[in-house]
Design a protein around this motif. Sequence first.
Motif, PDB file in Angstrom:
ATOM      1  N   TYR A 186       0.870  -1.158   0.000  1.00 13.86           N
ATOM      2  CA  TYR A 186       0.000   0.000   0.000  1.00 13.86           C
ATOM      3  C   TYR A 186       0.919   1.224   0.000  1.00 13.86           C
ATOM      4  N   TYR A 238       3.004  11.593   2.509  1.00 14.29           N
ATOM      5  CA  TYR A 238       2.854  12.449   3.672  1.00 14.29           C
ATOM      6  C   TYR A 238       3.550  13.783   3.386  1.00 14.29           C
ATOM      7  N   LEU A 271      -0.970  13.109   6.441  1.00 13.45           N
ATOM      8  CA  LEU A 271      -1.280  12.292   5.279  1.00 13.45           C
ATOM      9  C   LEU A 271      -1.906  13.140   4.181  1.00 13.45           C
ATOM     10  N   LYS A 329      -3.498   8.231  -0.080  1.00 10.30           N
ATOM     11  CA  LYS A 329      -3.011   6.853  -0.028  1.00 10.30           C
ATOM     12  C   LYS A 329      -3.667   6.029  -1.110  1.00 10.30           C
ATOM     13  N   LEU A 333      -4.802   2.213  -1.862  1.00 10.99           N
ATOM     14  CA  LEU A 333      -5.032   0.908  -1.246  1.00 10.99           C
ATOM     15  C   LEU A 333      -5.411  -0.121  -2.298  1.00 10.99           C
ATOM     16  N   SER A 334      -6.323   0.254  -3.195  1.00  9.27           N
ATOM     17  CA  SER A 334      -6.761  -0.631  -4.268  1.00  9.27           C
ATOM     18  C   SER A 334      -7.679   0.172  -5.176  1.00  9.27           C
ATOM     19  N   ILE A 366       3.768   0.312   2.813  1.00 11.88           N
ATOM     20  CA  ILE A 366       3.601  -0.699   3.850  1.00 11.88           C
ATOM     21  C   ILE A 366       3.260  -2.003   3.144  1.00 11.88           C
ATOM     22  N   PRO A 367       3.949  -3.100   3.493  1.00 15.25           N
ATOM     23  CA  PRO A 367       3.738  -4.350   2.765  1.00 15.25           C
ATOM     24  C   PRO A 367       2.444  -5.028   3.166  1.00 15.25           C
ATOM     25  N   GLY A 394       1.214  -8.000   6.792  1.00 19.08           N
ATOM     26  CA  GLY A 394       0.837  -7.944   8.196  1.00 19.08           C
ATOM     27  C   GLY A 394       1.726  -7.041   9.028  1.00 19.08           C
ATOM     28  N   ARG A 404       3.310  -3.761  10.340  1.00 16.26           N
ATOM     29  CA  ARG A 404       2.716  -2.421  10.407  1.00 16.26           C
ATOM     30  C   ARG A 404       3.693  -1.290  10.145  1.00 16.26           C
ATOM     31  N   LEU A 444       5.781   1.439   8.362  1.00 11.02           N
ATOM     32  CA  LEU A 444       5.925   2.198   7.125  1.00 11.02           C
ATOM     33  C   LEU A 444       7.408   2.303   6.762  1.00 11.02           C
TER      34      LEU A 444
END
Lengths: 116, 114
Positions: B32, B36, B46, B49, B51-52, B94-95, B98, B100, B102
């Motif tokens: 993701y 910033y 922020l 972003k 995400l999808s 961020i992968p 899982g 968290r 950045l």
Amino acid sequence: GAGVSQTPSNKVTEKGKYVELRCDPISGHTALYWYRQSLGQGPEFLIYFQGTGAADDSGLPNDRFFAVRPEGSVSTLKIQRTERGDSAVYLCASSLSGGSLRETQYFGPGTRLLVL
Amino acid sequence: AQSVTQLDSQVPVFEEAPVELRCNYSSSVSVYLFWYVQYPNQGLQLLLKYLSGSTLVKGINGFEAEFNKSQTSFHLRKPSVHISDTAEYFCAVIPDTGRRALTFGSGTRLQVQP
């Protein structure tokens, strides 16, 4: 509402001393993160708390660095036997639950640490 | 592991001109992506972003960014900048594994001149 707050805003110490940096997350946020930003660089991850426990401390550079969050709210980053290379801005962030990677991390203004 | 490259450490631009701040990333897993902004003596805020979904993402203050998977890029754009946009801009990933944490680029200093 209030954002993430960090105290002190500036800290000057001497090499070898112990320092504590405090972070107050946004009220209700259960996830808390510490990052370190050296001059001219982007922030680097140090540690992540989910509630009271450190879920990921893989970014702590060595055993002189330690962080706690005893009641799941305020967190303290502790640095023992400070070295000149520890001089940086220490950033704290919080997010609502940490349950999703999509959550926004909200950052505080940072504590600028200078080790003489 | 992930890495983020912001090739331009400083970008000077005149007021009302368009600007593009470049960001490239490297990762063996899906990520993701975030932009910033850091104003002097303030915390990171922020901007936007990804995400999808749509690869064109709109953020605050008139900024937008486009995710390009084949070029592993996430460049930030604004069609007309203001003096108040002068700040440091950080790209981060961020992968989707899982973890968290950045991972940030080294930042781009946008200097808007009158």
